[in-house]
Design an enzyme around this catalytic site. Structure first.
Site, PDB file in Angstrom:
ATOM      1  N   ARG A 181       0.844  -1.201   0.000  1.00 28.85           N
ATOM      2  CA  ARG A 181       0.000   0.000   0.000  1.00 28.85           C
ATOM      3  C   ARG A 181       0.882   1.256   0.000  1.00 28.85           C
ATOM      4  O   ARG A 181       0.646   2.202  -0.753  1.00 28.85           O
ATOM      5  CB  ARG A 181      -0.933   0.001   1.225  1.00 28.85           C
ATOM      6  CG  ARG A 181      -2.087  -0.993   1.109  1.00 28.85           C
ATOM      7  CD  ARG A 181      -3.061  -0.864   2.276  1.00 28.85           C
ATOM      8  NE  ARG A 181      -2.517  -1.406   3.521  1.00 28.85           N
ATOM      9  CZ  ARG A 181      -2.804  -2.622   4.005  1.00 28.85           C
ATOM     10  NH1 ARG A 181      -3.614  -3.428   3.356  1.00 28.85           N
ATOM     11  NH2 ARG A 181      -2.276  -3.020   5.143  1.00 28.85           N
TER      12      ARG A 181
ATOM     13  N   CYS B  76      -2.920 -14.085  -3.178  1.00 31.24           N
ATOM     14  CA  CYS B  76      -2.558 -14.583  -1.846  1.00 31.24           C
ATOM     15  C   CYS B  76      -2.827 -16.082  -1.750  1.00 31.24           C
ATOM     16  O   CYS B  76      -2.970 -16.628  -0.656  1.00 31.24           O
ATOM     17  CB  CYS B  76      -3.300 -13.810  -0.758  1.00 31.24           C
ATOM     18  SG  CYS B  76      -5.084 -13.956  -0.883  1.00 31.24           S
TER      19      CYS B  76
HETATM   20  N1  SAH Z   1      -6.748  -4.951  -0.660  1.00 32.68           N
HETATM   21  C1  SAH Z   1      -7.354  -5.111   0.638  1.00 32.68           C
HETATM   22  C2  SAH Z   1      -7.591  -6.560   1.002  1.00 32.68           C
HETATM   23  C3  SAH Z   1      -8.479  -7.319   0.038  1.00 32.68           C
HETATM   24  S1  SAH Z   1      -9.119  -8.802   0.676  1.00 32.68           S
HETATM   25  C4  SAH Z   1      -6.512  -4.390   1.679  1.00 32.68           C
HETATM   26  O1  SAH Z   1      -5.423  -3.888   1.334  1.00 32.68           O
HETATM   27  O2  SAH Z   1      -6.927  -4.303   2.835  1.00 32.68           O
HETATM   28  C5  SAH Z   1     -10.225  -9.317  -0.541  1.00 32.68           C
HETATM   29  C6  SAH Z   1     -11.555  -8.566  -0.584  1.00 32.68           C
HETATM   30  O3  SAH Z   1     -12.275  -9.074  -1.704  1.00 32.68           O
HETATM   31  C7  SAH Z   1     -12.493  -8.742   0.601  1.00 32.68           C
HETATM   32  O4  SAH Z   1     -12.756  -7.475   1.151  1.00 32.68           O
HETATM   33  C8  SAH Z   1     -13.783  -9.360   0.029  1.00 32.68           C
HETATM   34  O5  SAH Z   1     -14.959  -8.784   0.594  1.00 32.68           O
HETATM   35  C9  SAH Z   1     -13.671  -8.986  -1.431  1.00 32.68           C
HETATM   36  N2  SAH Z   1     -14.338  -9.852  -2.404  1.00 32.68           N
HETATM   37  C10 SAH Z   1     -14.341 -11.201  -2.476  1.00 32.68           C
HETATM   38  N3  SAH Z   1     -14.951 -11.624  -3.598  1.00 32.68           N
HETATM   39  C11 SAH Z   1     -15.361 -10.518  -4.270  1.00 32.68           C
HETATM   40  C12 SAH Z   1     -16.032 -10.303  -5.505  1.00 32.68           C
HETATM   41  N4  SAH Z   1     -16.392 -11.316  -6.293  1.00 32.68           N
HETATM   42  N5  SAH Z   1     -16.264  -9.031  -5.901  1.00 32.68           N
HETATM   43  C13 SAH Z   1     -15.899  -7.986  -5.102  1.00 32.68           C
HETATM   44  N6  SAH Z   1     -15.236  -8.150  -3.945  1.00 32.68           N
HETATM   45  C14 SAH Z   1     -14.970  -9.376  -3.518  1.00 32.68           C
END
Ligand code: SAH
Length: 393
Positions: free
Chosen positions: A206, A337
């Site tokens: 980030r 991940c």
């Molecule tokens: N980038 C974030 C972490 C992402 S975790 C950070 O830096 O904090 C993955 C995220 O994907 C979760 O919040 C989950 O709610 C979302 N997610 C899972 N499947 C999804 C989909 N099909 N469309 C949109 N969001 C989704």
């Protein structure tokens, strides 16, 4: 003390200090749930002290390869202090830190994150479950903190025959915490958030994203799978003026929206979209939208190598769409991940997404998890998060 004896030829991995012994490698011996056992080779020679898991296919998880070491309260204190000492040296620019990263810190089945004055722990295997009280006390003593919330609600506990256990283990108080990461204020709820509340493993990525946004003067940024908007705040901090966060979790998006204001950015510069990422990318493509930078940080598509093929298609699809949506010269920050998709395979997937979309790009960085989520030389399974930063031609 019970003894677990391995089959001939099955000693190799423990001899290399890999901390797991599978069901199929055991010749004889059984023990109770979480009991400390002496693991020996087919010749009877000492291999390690370990915790026994009756229900899991990983039957033994090594505590120590030193025959003279006793597995007692002092053992856990020593391991916890050693893990903390490593974190001290890392110069982490946040009060959100992973203090214990399981196997990599010599404590298989234990995850501990510190969020400001609150500790959050996951006890994921029979051994750590059995020593929970001792570990909790040692954590408080080592950190000088008073609050420890348990988030033992991860699915992997089922493999150990354990029920989900969320709640305060030591101390109590509000479950909402505010973090200072880089220079950004971020809130989370240790009871309701994903995992232990936040994705600390992406901290450095980030921070670097903010730098890239500034460097490239990116204005239009699309943050896919945004969760609570960590990368969106980074984009705004880098000077972006049209940031879109897409996630399918409404509470996570509400926090993302709040984080924009909390950090003093103009709310008009941010849009939160409660939607499926894949469908959104297709829609944007139809509308002819373009972005200067796109983040793709999806959930684990492949929990193990067995899921790699289906996951590869899913990764390829979003990366193909992402590359198409980028303006020429734009940046794709793409991550996986999935433990089941290694860095080489991930690279191949993104490359083939480029071929399919007729887009070429330059890889300007290959990245992994922040260093408080270490991968150790003896435990390659510990590598899970990988990312590529690609500049579209
Ligand atoms: N980038 C974030 C972490 C992402 S975790 C950070 O830096 O904090 C993955 C995220 O994907 C979760 O919040 C989950 O709610 C979302 N997610 C899972 N499947 C999804 C989909 N099909 N469309 C949109 N969001 C989704």
């Amino acid at each position: 003390m019970k003894t677990i004896q391995l089959r001939p030829g099955k000693e190799r991995s423990l001899l290399r200090r890999h901390p797991w012994g599978f069901e199929g490698s055991i010749a004889k011996g059984k023990a109770d749930f979480g009991e400390t056992v002496r693991v020996v080779g087919s010749d009877g020679g000492f291999l390690c002290w370990a915790a026994y898991s009756p229900s899991s296919s990983i039957k033994v998880r090594a505590w120590s390869f030193d025959e003279a070491e006793r597995i007692d309260a002092e053992f856990f204190e020593r391991r916890i202090l050693a893990a903390l000492a490593v974190r001290e040296r890392l110069g982490i620019e946040s009060n959100g830190v992973r203090l214990i990263h399981g196997e990599a810190d010599g404590l298989p089945g234990l995850i501990v994150d510190r969020y400001a004055d609150t500790l959050v722990a996951q006890f994921l295997a029979a051994g750590t479950e059995q020593w929970k009280g001792v570990i909790a006390d040692a954590l408080l003593a080592a950190t000088g903190l008073a609050k420890l919330y348990e988030r033992s609600d991860s699915g992997v506990r089922q493999l150990e025959g354990l029920p989900p256990v969320p709640g305060w283990l030591r101390g109590e108080g509000p479950t909402t915490v505010e973090l200072l990461e880089s220079s950004w204020r971020l809130t989370l709820d240790v009871a309701e958030g994903h995992k232990t509340g936040y994705y600390l493993d992406q901290r450095d990525n980030r921070r670097d994203f903010a730098v890239w946004v500034r460097r490239l003067k990116a204005q239009r940024v699309l943050n896919c799978y945004s969760y609570t908007g960590g990368f969106s705040v980074a984009a705004l901090a880098g000077g972006a003026t049209e940031v879109t966060s897409v996630d399918s979790s409404a509470p996570a998006l509400a926090r993302a929206t709040a984080h924009v204001v909390l950090n003093g950015f103009d709310p008009a510069h941010h849009t939160a979209l409660d939607a499926d990422v894949n469908a959104t990318l297709r829609q944007f493509l139809k509308e002819g939208r373009q972005f200067d930078a796109i983040v793709l940080d999806p959930p684990k598509f492949a929990p193990s190598a067995a899921h790699a093929e289906r996951a590869s298609r899913a990764y390829k699809d979003i990366n193909r769409l992402g590359l198409k949506l980028l303006a020429p010269g734009g940046l794709l920050a793409t991550y996986s991940c999935s433990g089941g998709v290694g860095p080489e395979l991930f690279h191949k997937i993104v490359a083939s997404a480029g071929t399919d979309s007729g887009v070429d790009g330059a890889i300007v960085a290959r990245v992994g998890a922040a260093p408080d989520h270490p991968q150790t030389l003896c435990f390659p399974e510990g590598e899970y998060l990988k990312g590529l930063l690609v500049l579209k031609r």
